[in-house]
Write an enzyme that holds these catalytic residues in place. Sequence first.
Site, PDB file in Angstrom:
ATOM      1  N   GLU A  84      42.450 -51.533 -44.469  1.00  0.00           N
ATOM      2  CA  GLU A  84      43.094 -50.469 -43.710  1.00  0.00           C
ATOM      3  C   GLU A  84      43.738 -49.432 -44.636  1.00  0.00           C
ATOM      4  OE1 GLU A  84      44.414 -53.445 -40.041  1.00  0.00           O
ATOM      5  OE2 GLU A  84      45.904 -52.737 -41.494  1.00  0.00           O
ATOM      6  N   PRO A  85      42.947 -48.713 -45.409  1.00  0.00           N
ATOM      7  CA  PRO A  85      43.538 -47.694 -46.280  1.00  0.00           C
ATOM      8  C   PRO A  85      44.046 -46.508 -45.468  1.00  0.00           C
ATOM      9  CG  PRO A  85      41.150 -47.565 -46.369  1.00  0.00           C
ATOM     10  CD  PRO A  85      41.477 -48.760 -45.522  1.00  0.00           C
ATOM     11  N   GLY A  86      45.215 -46.036 -45.809  1.00  0.00           N
ATOM     12  CA  GLY A  86      45.770 -44.847 -45.165  1.00  0.00           C
ATOM     13  C   GLY A  86      46.221 -43.865 -46.213  1.00  0.00           C
ATOM     14  N   ARG A  87      47.293 -44.249 -46.919  1.00  0.00           N
ATOM     15  CA  ARG A  87      47.814 -43.420 -48.010  1.00  0.00           C
ATOM     16  C   ARG A  87      46.739 -43.115 -49.054  1.00  0.00           C
ATOM     17  NH1 ARG A  87      52.985 -44.116 -50.584  1.00  0.00           N
ATOM     18  NH2 ARG A  87      53.162 -46.101 -49.476  1.00  0.00           N
TER      19      ARG A  87
ATOM     20  N   ARG B 165      60.406 -38.755 -48.145  1.00  0.00           N
ATOM     21  CA  ARG B 165      60.079 -39.970 -48.878  1.00  0.00           C
ATOM     22  C   ARG B 165      61.008 -40.232 -50.064  1.00  0.00           C
ATOM     23  NH1 ARG B 165      55.901 -40.513 -51.403  1.00  0.00           N
ATOM     24  NH2 ARG B 165      55.644 -42.757 -51.090  1.00  0.00           N
TER      25      ARG B 165
ATOM     26  N   TYR C 157      62.921 -43.806 -50.036  1.00  0.00           N
ATOM     27  CA  TYR C 157      62.708 -44.864 -51.014  1.00  0.00           C
ATOM     28  C   TYR C 157      62.398 -44.347 -52.424  1.00  0.00           C
ATOM     29  CZ  TYR C 157      58.379 -44.344 -48.180  1.00  0.00           C
ATOM     30  OH  TYR C 157      57.350 -43.858 -47.415  1.00  0.00           O
TER      31      TYR C 157
ATOM     32  N   CYS D 215      71.109 -29.381 -44.624  1.00  0.00           N
ATOM     33  CA  CYS D 215      72.521 -29.574 -44.938  1.00  0.00           C
ATOM     34  C   CYS D 215      72.806 -31.045 -45.208  1.00  0.00           C
ATOM     35  CB  CYS D 215      73.387 -29.045 -43.794  1.00  0.00           C
ATOM     36  SG  CYS D 215      73.363 -27.252 -43.677  1.00  0.00           S
ATOM     37  N   GLU D 216      72.171 -31.553 -46.233  1.00  0.00           N
ATOM     38  CA  GLU D 216      72.338 -32.928 -46.682  1.00  0.00           C
ATOM     39  C   GLU D 216      72.263 -32.954 -48.195  1.00  0.00           C
ATOM     40  OE1 GLU D 216      72.864 -35.789 -45.095  1.00  0.00           O
ATOM     41  OE2 GLU D 216      72.747 -35.030 -43.040  1.00  0.00           O
TER      42      GLU D 216
ATOM     43  N   TYR E 161      52.263 -39.692 -45.156  1.00  0.00           N
ATOM     44  CA  TYR E 161      53.646 -39.950 -44.777  1.00  0.00           C
ATOM     45  C   TYR E 161      54.551 -38.749 -45.032  1.00  0.00           C
ATOM     46  CZ  TYR E 161      51.756 -44.614 -44.717  1.00  0.00           C
ATOM     47  OH  TYR E 161      50.968 -45.707 -44.465  1.00  0.00           O
TER      48      TYR E 161
END
Length: 445
Positions: free
Chosen positions: A300-303, A340, A344, A371-372, A400
């Site tokens: 199941e490759p996605g990235r 991202r 993480y 504003c973070e 993602y």
Amino acid sequence: MSQQEVTQQPVWTQLPEHVEIRDNHHLYIADCDTVALADTYGTPLIVYDEQLLRQTIQSFHQAFQRLQVPYQISYASKAFCTIAMCQLVYEEGCGIDVVSGGELYTALTSGVPASAIHLHGNNKTSEEIRYAVESGIGAIIVDNFYELALLQEIAAEKQKNVNILLRISPGVEAHTHEYIATGGQDSKFGFDLASEQAREAIVQLSDMPNLICTGLHAHIGSQIFDAEGFAVSVERLAALYAYGCERGLPFQVLNVGGGFGIRYTDEDAPPVAQTIEGIVAAARAAFAQYGLILPTIWIEPGRSIAGPAGVTLYRVGSQKRIPDTRNYLAVDGGMTDNPRLALYGAKYHAVYANRADAPAQDTWSVAGKCCESGDMLIWDAPLPNPQPGDVLAVFATGAYNYSMASHYNRIAKPAVVFARAGQAQVVVERETWADLLRQDRPLQR
């Protein structure tokens, strides 16, 4: 990093192979001038190299075909799920994994046959399960006892038989970030192997006549660069597979999940073909030990499909130098289109698309416009000093990023284009401020 060290490290030496710099010093993707794309479609803009998407999928096919084993590739659409992307991966011989009713609706709307779609998720709602059963999708990957009973109830109500796989938590933790590790025992996903939950699920299936269990599934993590973790998982799943066969289940499939790593920076070096070779070798050995025919191996490759092909273009705005501390440059996107790093600690590589071969002059930390304080895209990137109008290109942002995009600070989501042979096609329109208000309703007086 000293000024001397920075200037000795030209940014262009680290460019991905699928992009190039031409005589006008601009960055090109699929023969498209990225500066022209930014001017035409605005920024932030996510640009996918369509041909690279297709070539990456074919490289997975070729790896299995060389090994002459039965296999199936299912694209993990959570990485990037749009109508155009679903169409493309199906054209290249992939099934599609979805994890929500929205992703299922997208895949079906794209024209992908229901039989090529598989539904994941640790907390599928009854509405989502009914939608999947009524649509006749290829398989549902069952995650827990609650879902097992609910699915049997719905399947019986609809008088349908449903193909399922059991998702197993094999107690394997691959080399990955703790927030994206999914295969260890302490996980919200799957039937736990160590505590005999997985065997109990197999036993319960004997009283669920509408559920046809065709195999097992496990996903051990993300951004994995070797086959070691997969091999341990396969060995443990083979023992459970043998138990299921003894119980008379019509097992045919071993789904080892995804998580194949990609290159975000020069620190990463993903040998996908070797990883697949390691998975297949482990499966051959483990199933031979139990005297079983090698099952169809699903991945199941996605990235690893979407990630490398995507580049995000931003327009550079304000800059701030803090002596003896850090330099900041701000762009017109940020955590709303790429959370991202905040989630993480993801790392990226970037260049200015309008002067892509210029040597680095200093380190600049790329900040977003939210504003973070945590709205950062890259920490301490070696770059030329920014100039008004620069277009910053951030590589490997195809997975993602758009999928996790939010409306924080009521920032509209970016446009997405597919580039191929010098032509660009908009596959996701840029949101407008008016779009942000579509679901709002005023107070009634």
